[in-house]
Design a protein around this motif. Sequence first.
Motif, mmCIF file in Angstrom:
data_model
loop_
_atom_site.group_PDB
_atom_site.id
_atom_site.type_symbol
_atom_site.label_atom_id
_atom_site.label_comp_id
_atom_site.label_asym_id
_atom_site.label_seq_id
_atom_site.Cartn_x
_atom_site.Cartn_y
_atom_site.Cartn_z
ATOM 1 N N ASP A 155 -34.776 -76.564 -19.205
ATOM 2 C CA ASP A 155 -35.060 -76.559 -20.517
ATOM 3 C C ASP A 155 -36.281 -75.298 -20.888
ATOM 4 O O ASP A 155 -36.020 -74.702 -21.974
ATOM 5 N N GLN A 156 -37.210 -75.205 -19.971
ATOM 6 C CA GLN A 156 -38.384 -74.170 -20.356
ATOM 7 C C GLN A 156 -37.656 -73.044 -20.141
ATOM 8 O O GLN A 156 -38.380 -72.083 -21.119
ATOM 9 N N GLU A 201 -35.861 -72.421 -23.658
ATOM 10 C CA GLU A 201 -36.794 -72.473 -24.817
ATOM 11 C C GLU A 201 -37.969 -71.176 -24.780
ATOM 12 O O GLU A 201 -37.924 -70.634 -25.853
ATOM 13 N N THR A 206 -35.316 -68.242 -26.086
ATOM 14 C CA THR A 206 -35.025 -68.259 -27.332
ATOM 15 C C THR A 206 -36.270 -67.985 -28.201
ATOM 16 O O THR A 206 -36.032 -67.326 -29.135
ATOM 17 N N ASP A 207 -37.400 -68.946 -27.930
ATOM 18 C CA ASP A 207 -38.535 -68.364 -28.949
ATOM 19 C C ASP A 207 -38.786 -66.999 -28.733
ATOM 20 O O ASP A 207 -39.078 -66.483 -29.675
ATOM 21 N N ALA A 229 -26.626 -73.395 -24.966
ATOM 22 C CA ALA A 229 -27.778 -72.844 -25.378
ATOM 23 C C ALA A 229 -27.670 -71.345 -24.705
ATOM 24 O O ALA A 229 -28.372 -70.393 -25.283
ATOM 25 N N TYR A 262 -27.663 -67.479 -26.705
ATOM 26 C CA TYR A 262 -28.723 -66.548 -26.190
ATOM 27 C C TYR A 262 -28.055 -65.344 -26.024
ATOM 28 O O TYR A 262 -28.271 -64.248 -26.564
#
Length: 210
Positions: A76-77, A80, A83-84, A139, A143
């Motif tokens: 997840d890291q 995230e 994406t951020d 996800a 991306y």
Amino acid sequence: MIVPNTSSQPDERPVRSRLRSSARRKELIAVAANLFASRGYYPVTVDDIGDAVGLTGPALYRHFRSKEALLVAVFDQVIELWTDRIRVVVSEAPDPASALRAIVRLHVEFAFEHRENLVVWRQEFRNLPDTDRWRLRRAQRLYVEEWVNLAHELRPELSDSELRAAVHAVIGLLQSPSDFQGGLAAEAAVDLLTNMALAALQNASAQPAA
């Protein structure tokens, strides 16, 4: 007798507690990524992770319910952070060419900064629970879509299939630092891979080479 708190200042203890917990979680994710990358997911125990940060196994469970949950957090890291960062870059770039250059450079910088996370992604993705694997694949596709959309603005003559093939190839190139450690300094290696990736996208063609 309980004396009421008459201070007008808010109690900051819950905030400090949450900050400490967040910092500890990030530390555990980093340590787990390093251990999973170097030794593999199954050989590493909860006690190994706890020992590396000075926690007992049971204390670790206050932050993650299981070793599997910690593996999911490592994945997840990656998503995230990617994406951020890409959202900020795309929103601030003055044009598609600048946006593409920025996200290419961010990706290769990430590959150097979070080498262990990418190794874990490559080696341990099959060990994720099905629901998390599907969620992370989605996800990941979103991306890649950001890349494809930008590449399409710069190379509108290419078909969708050609663009996707080129983008996936370039992303593979940029993640190559997780496979090797060359003799170049990090900054020089980032520049080299950034320029190679941009050249590949600018010159991508399905036509036979002359």
